[in-house]
Design an enzyme around this catalytic site. Structure first.
Site, PDB file in Angstrom:
ATOM      1  N   GLY A   1       7.656   2.245  -4.378  1.00 14.68           N
ATOM      2  CA  GLY A   1       6.992   3.007  -5.435  1.00 14.68           C
ATOM      3  C   GLY A   1       7.942   3.902  -6.205  1.00 14.68           C
ATOM      4  O   GLY A   1       7.744   4.158  -7.392  1.00 14.68           O
ATOM      5  N   GLU A  34       9.357  -4.211  -0.148  1.00 11.89           N
ATOM      6  CA  GLU A  34       8.025  -4.532   0.380  1.00 11.89           C
ATOM      7  C   GLU A  34       7.950  -5.881   1.080  1.00 11.89           C
ATOM      8  O   GLU A  34       7.214  -6.024   2.053  1.00 11.89           O
ATOM      9  CB  GLU A  34       6.981  -4.483  -0.748  1.00 11.89           C
ATOM     10  CG  GLU A  34       6.648  -3.088  -1.236  1.00 11.89           C
ATOM     11  CD  GLU A  34       7.556  -2.582  -2.342  1.00 11.89           C
ATOM     12  OE1 GLU A  34       7.201  -1.591  -2.990  1.00 11.89           O
ATOM     13  OE2 GLU A  34       8.644  -3.162  -2.563  1.00 11.89           O
ATOM     14  N   ALA A  87       6.232   4.790  -0.679  1.00  6.11           N
ATOM     15  CA  ALA A  87       4.985   5.198  -0.024  1.00  6.11           C
ATOM     16  C   ALA A  87       5.254   5.766   1.369  1.00  6.11           C
ATOM     17  O   ALA A  87       6.224   5.414   2.027  1.00  6.11           O
ATOM     18  CB  ALA A  87       4.045   4.004   0.087  1.00  6.11           C
ATOM     19  N   GLU A 140       9.321   1.709  -8.714  1.00  7.47           N
ATOM     20  CA  GLU A 140       8.280   1.372  -9.693  1.00  7.47           C
ATOM     21  C   GLU A 140       8.095   2.499 -10.711  1.00  7.47           C
ATOM     22  O   GLU A 140       7.853   2.231 -11.886  1.00  7.47           O
ATOM     23  CB  GLU A 140       6.965   1.059  -8.978  1.00  7.47           C
ATOM     24  CG  GLU A 140       7.020  -0.290  -8.264  1.00  7.47           C
ATOM     25  CD  GLU A 140       5.757  -0.608  -7.499  1.00  7.47           C
ATOM     26  OE1 GLU A 140       5.113  -1.618  -7.840  1.00  7.47           O
ATOM     27  OE2 GLU A 140       5.417   0.158  -6.569  1.00  7.47           O
TER      28      GLU A 140
END
Length: 193
Positions: A53, A76, A8, A56
């Protein structure tokens, strides 16, 4: 498709309200779930960083191929948050609980299927995609369904699902083609029928 993602944009995220973050994350989770639920095999190529992300996205794919210099992590927790687009649920399904914890607390490559020399991951992915492409497309869909759905239910139910998926292939032209190519010692020509 080829793209990269190091996670992100945290500078942008800092300016978002909690409701904007929730909206953004829900859309992200929907996109990653859609990728994961495709009926065809998917391959993530990782050259460089796949953080947060970015990882992910890779976890939503069936196979992950990285270059030697790839960095994979879900950092994170260092920002006092957790992965929000499926990482906490996808990672244990890919590597197991012990390796998942190692990925959250440190960095690991235990979740990749192949590691190539730097700059060669894309070529390796194309080679694997070509190998997959030679297989029966209906069988690939049924195998993916049996694996993905079966891994979330009890073994007896999973075996029933496997039988159901197998039965769906019994009356296909592709199955007959596969048997014929084995007997005739030739390459198959699958039509997806």
């Amino acid at each position: 498709m080829q793209f990269g993602c190091a996670g992100a944009d945290l500078k942008e995220r800092k300016t978002m309200s909690p409701s904007e973050v929730r909206y953004f994350v829900n859309n992200l989770r929907f996109a990653f779930t859609t990728l994961e639920e495709l009926s065809i095999p998917t391959i993530a190529v990782i050259e460089g960083a796949a953080l947060g992300g970015g990882l992910e996205i890779a976890l939503a794919c069936d196979l992950r191929i990285c270059g030697e210099g790839a960095v994979l992590a879900l950092p994170e927790t260092g920002l006092a948050i957790i992965p929000e687009a499926g990482g906490t649920q996808q990672l244990p399904r890919v590597v197991g609980t012990i390796d998942s914890e190692r990925t959250y607390f440190h960095r690991t490559k235990s979740l990749v299927n192949y590691c190539s020399p730097s700059g060669e991951a894309h070529s390796k992915a194309l080679q694997i995609a070509r190998e997959i492409n030679r297989k029966g497309p209906l069988a690939l869909r049924m195998a993916k369904r049996a694996i993905n759905e079966g891994s979330e239910i009890r073994m007896t139910s999973a075996l029933g699902l496997e039988q159901q998926c197998y039965n769906e292939l019994l009356h296909t032209k592709d199955r007959l083609e596969g048997l014929a190519t084995f007997v005739e010692k030739r390459q198959p020509v699958y039509t997806g029928e």
